[in-house]
Design a protein around this motif. Structure first.
Motif, PDB file in Angstrom:
ATOM      1  N   GLN A   1     -12.939   4.570 -11.464  1.00  0.00           N
ATOM      2  CA  GLN A   1     -12.144   5.182 -10.398  1.00  0.00           C
ATOM      3  C   GLN A   1     -11.506   4.080  -9.566  1.00  0.00           C
ATOM      4  O   GLN A   1     -12.075   3.007  -9.389  1.00  0.00           O
ATOM      5  CB  GLN A   1     -13.018   6.059  -9.496  1.00  0.00           C
ATOM      6  CG  GLN A   1     -13.590   7.279 -10.203  1.00  0.00           C
ATOM      7  CD  GLN A   1     -14.382   8.168  -9.257  1.00  0.00           C
ATOM      8  OE1 GLN A   1     -14.603   7.809  -8.093  1.00  0.00           O
ATOM      9  NE2 GLN A   1     -14.786   9.332  -9.731  1.00  0.00           N
ATOM     10  N   ILE A   2     -10.314   4.404  -9.056  1.00  0.00           N
ATOM     11  CA  ILE A   2      -9.613   3.450  -8.213  1.00  0.00           C
ATOM     12  C   ILE A   2      -9.059   4.189  -7.005  1.00  0.00           C
ATOM     13  O   ILE A   2      -8.590   5.334  -7.104  1.00  0.00           O
ATOM     14  CB  ILE A   2      -8.481   2.748  -9.006  1.00  0.00           C
ATOM     15  CG1 ILE A   2      -7.870   1.632  -8.156  1.00  0.00           C
ATOM     16  CG2 ILE A   2      -7.421   3.727  -9.483  1.00  0.00           C
ATOM     17  CD1 ILE A   2      -6.912   0.746  -8.942  1.00  0.00           C
ATOM     18  N   LYS A   3      -9.143   3.528  -5.873  1.00  0.00           N
ATOM     19  CA  LYS A   3      -8.657   4.123  -4.621  1.00  0.00           C
ATOM     20  C   LYS A   3      -7.940   3.040  -3.844  1.00  0.00           C
ATOM     21  O   LYS A   3      -8.465   1.931  -3.686  1.00  0.00           O
ATOM     22  CB  LYS A   3      -9.828   4.684  -3.813  1.00  0.00           C
ATOM     23  CG  LYS A   3      -9.420   5.349  -2.513  1.00  0.00           C
ATOM     24  CD  LYS A   3     -10.657   5.907  -1.788  1.00  0.00           C
ATOM     25  CE  LYS A   3     -10.258   6.565  -0.480  1.00  0.00           C
ATOM     26  NZ  LYS A   3     -11.449   7.103   0.251  1.00  0.00           N
ATOM     27  N   VAL A   4      -6.718   3.399  -3.345  1.00  0.00           N
ATOM     28  CA  VAL A   4      -5.897   2.433  -2.626  1.00  0.00           C
ATOM     29  C   VAL A   4      -5.393   3.085  -1.347  1.00  0.00           C
ATOM     30  O   VAL A   4      -4.874   4.212  -1.371  1.00  0.00           O
ATOM     31  CB  VAL A   4      -4.702   1.962  -3.481  1.00  0.00           C
ATOM     32  CG1 VAL A   4      -3.849   0.970  -2.689  1.00  0.00           C
ATOM     33  CG2 VAL A   4      -5.182   1.328  -4.773  1.00  0.00           C
ATOM     34  N   GLU A   5      -5.534   2.376  -0.236  1.00  0.00           N
ATOM     35  CA  GLU A   5      -5.006   2.842   1.049  1.00  0.00           C
ATOM     36  C   GLU A   5      -4.426   1.667   1.795  1.00  0.00           C
ATOM     37  O   GLU A   5      -4.951   0.546   1.712  1.00  0.00           O
ATOM     38  CB  GLU A   5      -6.094   3.504   1.889  1.00  0.00           C
ATOM     39  CG  GLU A   5      -6.598   4.819   1.327  1.00  0.00           C
ATOM     40  CD  GLU A   5      -7.635   5.464   2.229  1.00  0.00           C
ATOM     41  OE1 GLU A   5      -8.225   4.735   3.060  1.00  0.00           O
ATOM     42  OE2 GLU A   5      -7.875   6.672   2.109  1.00  0.00           O
ATOM     43  N   GLY A   6      -3.317   1.929   2.515  1.00  0.00           N
ATOM     44  CA  GLY A   6      -2.706   0.855   3.277  1.00  0.00           C
ATOM     45  C   GLY A   6      -1.247   1.161   3.566  1.00  0.00           C
ATOM     46  O   GLY A   6      -0.851   2.338   3.625  1.00  0.00           O
ATOM     47  N   TYR A   7      -0.457   0.123   3.777  1.00  0.00           N
ATOM     48  CA  TYR A   7       0.963   0.356   4.057  1.00  0.00           C
ATOM     49  C   TYR A   7       1.803  -0.314   2.987  1.00  0.00           C
ATOM     50  O   TYR A   7       1.447  -1.336   2.425  1.00  0.00           O
ATOM     51  CB  TYR A   7       1.331  -0.179   5.451  1.00  0.00           C
ATOM     52  CG  TYR A   7       1.430  -1.683   5.550  1.00  0.00           C
ATOM     53  CD1 TYR A   7       2.636  -2.333   5.280  1.00  0.00           C
ATOM     54  CD2 TYR A   7       0.335  -2.452   5.935  1.00  0.00           C
ATOM     55  CE1 TYR A   7       2.733  -3.711   5.365  1.00  0.00           C
ATOM     56  CE2 TYR A   7       0.426  -3.821   6.033  1.00  0.00           C
ATOM     57  CZ  TYR A   7       1.628  -4.456   5.747  1.00  0.00           C
ATOM     58  OH  TYR A   7       1.736  -5.812   5.835  1.00  0.00           O
ATOM     59  N   PHE A   8       2.958   0.347   2.718  1.00  0.00           N
ATOM     60  CA  PHE A   8       3.918  -0.177   1.751  1.00  0.00           C
ATOM     61  C   PHE A   8       5.317   0.263   2.190  1.00  0.00           C
ATOM     62  O   PHE A   8       5.611   1.460   2.242  1.00  0.00           O
ATOM     63  CB  PHE A   8       3.618   0.347   0.344  1.00  0.00           C
ATOM     64  CG  PHE A   8       4.610  -0.116  -0.685  1.00  0.00           C
ATOM     65  CD1 PHE A   8       4.542  -1.408  -1.193  1.00  0.00           C
ATOM     66  CD2 PHE A   8       5.634   0.726  -1.125  1.00  0.00           C
ATOM     67  CE1 PHE A   8       5.463  -1.840  -2.130  1.00  0.00           C
ATOM     68  CE2 PHE A   8       6.556   0.292  -2.054  1.00  0.00           C
ATOM     69  CZ  PHE A   8       6.469  -0.995  -2.561  1.00  0.00           C
TER      70      PHE A   8
END
Length: 638
Positions: free
Chosen positions: A135-142
């Protein structure tokens, strides 16, 4: 013409990049819906508030093309503020040549405020499956092709990286990733694709077709930095738990065995693109095969692991089931060991073997103690060994055994030598020393006690029992203390020529003196008798008496008054042996009365011809357990 705040729905969308139809589509989607759309025909373009893609499938080129376009402005004529993707698939490239990709499934992605002013406010959320269990999870700004994201990846199947992993090695030697779960947690910076954080790789199993294999339970990397373009990994701290390395051949050595697997250029290995500042190892194993060493329960550290820089290492654990410690440096082609110490090894079976073969009684044991200062050197220590009454090794054991009942023998063997090799080398050493002890016990003592100067004989005056010099005998006091099972046998000797000649001269002188005295007596007696006869005759003449018979001729004819001749004397047969015995007694008296040595340890042997001296013969004296007699060497000189 102007369309504002419209909604566009598409089914089975397929987006091709440019006119290169030979390449797969950048993306496909079962359902596409754009809301808040505005279209101006005078200036072609589509502006939407949000874009929804359902069951989309992104190609390997899609992420770089869609997220990091080479030209500024709306991509494909589309400007959107929010994107939502559900139940999608993607192949995420991780290398500069797209040769390392991660397959994402069940991917959900939301991006907000794409057209807002630049800020670091979080606007992106992604979660997806990677392989079967990852599983992969990504959070932040782009925004505007730049971003900083918090990345969490769990249980990624390491076998997905097999193709890229194999490129590090020679084709026929490349190991295969058979098992492993990769997890990452940290910060990913876009567009450079640099990751900083912690990395964990658990349950790794990799092996090549020749039998070289590596596995471990857990590898945790702290403060890791992973760059994708070009690919490079740096880890500040790496903790390896229960790694196990198996080499293909018993003759293989580290690090050469692993370096030889790497891909080469100009016949030189190309080292993997990673560095580790400090690596800690816990519970490592490297099974031994054949004559090679087997390591287990190894703990230690290496620092640093980097191309062109020797790594200092410190290890401890067990080698061939014995405790060891090692310090040194690990270079690209060899290892330099500054210190390698191995704990002593009890040899229980060897004690029984020696007792049977050498006619000994074993009440203690044997242990192998490698040298901490010299490589391939050590000593075998014995304690509690007694010779049986018929043992040929009684003298050797007496020469070696100290006042604590122990002795040791030096051996030139590796610290990790097997018990059988140690036993065989020890037995051969004892057999050689036994022969030396029979020929020259003093030679054995010179090696065992080099600080003691022990005379082999005491020289006496010719024809006399007085020793010429006895000061060196004092060292026997120390010898008897340090070697309590040694006794001294004194064997008086005589020289059949010099001693005989000297004693004969003395006897001849005494005999000649006796003869001279007797001849003087006889001469005086004859003179007295003649004088008496002459006086008798004078008296008779003076009285006119007849003289009668003249007795002087009779007196002069008497044999008992004639001088005796000088005769050569002969030396009695017992004189020379008695002289030798007296010589031994003088030395014994000095050892017992002056040096206070036990009289039971100072015995006298039968005299023998040789020279004007006393031979000092070392003999064993062992007190056997009750029911047996003491062991000592037979009388006579060995």
């Amino acid at each position: 013409m102007l369309l504002e705040q419209g909604t566009i729905k598409l089914h089975d969308l397929s987006v091709q990049q440019g006119k290169q139809s030979k390449h797969p589509p950048l993306l496909t989607a079962t359902t596409t819906e754009a809301t808040g759309c505005s279209i101006t025909l005078t200036a072609p373009g589509l502006t939407c508030t949000s874009l929804l893609l359902e069951q989309a499938d992104f190609s390997t080129a899609a992420p770089s093309t869609l997220l990091f376009p080479e030209k500024e402005g709306p991509l494909l004529g589309l400007s959107v503020d929010a994107v939502k993707i559900t139940n999608a698939k993607a192949r995420l490239p991780l290398g500069s040549n797209n040769n390392l990709t991660l397959p994402l499934t069940d991917m959900d992605l939301e991006i907000q405020d794409l057209q807002a002013a630049p800020s670091e406010k979080d606007n992106l959320h992604l979660q997806a499956k990677v392989g079967a269990d990852g599983q992969i999870k990504v959070e932040g700004y782009f925004r505007q092709a730049k971003g900083k994201l918090e990345l969490t990846a769990e249980d990624l199947d390491i076998t997905l990286l097999n193709q890229s992993f194999a490129q590090l090695f020679q084709k026929k030697l490349a190991p295969t990733l058979q098992q492993g779960r990769l997890s990452l947690q940290g910060q990913l910076e876009l567009p450079v694709l640099d990751f900083q954080g912690d990395v964990q790789l658990n349950d790794l199993v990799t092996q090549n077709q020749h039998g070289t294999a590596l596995r471990w339970k857990s590898a945790q990397g702290k403060q890791a930095r992973i760059a994708m373009k070009p690919f490079f990994i740096h880890i500040e701290e790496l903790d390896l738990e229960k790694p196990e390395l198996k080499l293909a051949s018993p003759k293989s050595t580290l690090p050469t065995a692993l370096i030889s697997l790497l891909r080469q250029q100009d016949k030189k290995p190309i080292l993997p693109p990673f560095t580790i500042k400090q690596c800690r190892i816990q519970g490592a194993n490297m099974p031994g095969t054949g004559s090679s060493l087997g390591f287990s329960a190894v703990h230690g550290s290496l620092a640093p692991l980097a191309s062109g820089t020797p790594a200092s290492f410190t290890f401890s654990g067990k080698v061939n089931k014995r405790e060891f410690t090692a310090h040194g440096r690990l270079a690209q082609n060899h290892a330099e060991v500054d210190s390698f110490t191995v704990a002593e090894l009890p040899l229980e079976s060897a004690a029984k073997q020696f007792a049977e073969q050498l006619a000994l009684t074993a009440t203690g044991g044997i242990r192998w103690v490698p040298s901490a200062e010299q490589k391939n050197e050590g000593r075998v220590h014995f304690i509690g060994f007694l010779p049986q009454p018929d043992s040929e090794y009684a003298l050797l054991l007496a020469l070696l055994t100290d006042n604590k009942g122990t002795f040791s023998l030096p051996l030139s063997l590796p610290a990790t030598a097997s018990p059988s090799k140690i036993s065989n080398a020890t037995l051969k050493k004892l057999q050689r020393l036994h022969l030396q002890a029979v020929v020259s016990p003093q030679a054995v003592l010179e090696k065992e006690l080099p600080d003691l100067t022990l005379p082999q004989r005491i020289t006496c005056l010719v024809g006399d029992s007085l020793p010429d010099f006895m000061d060196d005998l004092e060292n026997f006091t120390s010898l008897m203390t340090r070697r309590p099972h040694l006794a001294l046998q004194l064997q008086g000797c005589y020289d059949d020529m010099t001693d005989r000649k000297y004693l004969l001269s003395l006897l001849q002188e005494e005999e000649d003196y006796r003869v001279d005295l007797e001849n003087i007596r006889r001469q005086e007696e004859m003179a007295r008798l003649i004088a008496e006869e002459e006086l008798r005759q004078v008296e008779l003449v003076n009285t006119d008496m007849p003289i009668g018979e003249d007795l002087i001729p009779q007196i002069e004819a008497r044999e008992d008054l004639h001088p005796l001749p000088h005769q050569p004397v002969e030396l009695p047969q017992e004189i020379l042996p008695e002289l030798a015995r007296q010589r031994a007694l003088v030395v014994q008296e000095y050892l017992v009365n002056t040096l206070n040595l036990p009289q039971k340890k100072i015995t006298i042997a039968e005299p023998v011809p040789g020279g004007p001296w006393v031979d000092l013969l070392l003999k064993p004296i062992w007190q056997q357990p009750s029911g047996t007699t003491s062991t000592s060497a037979p009388e006579g000189k060995e």
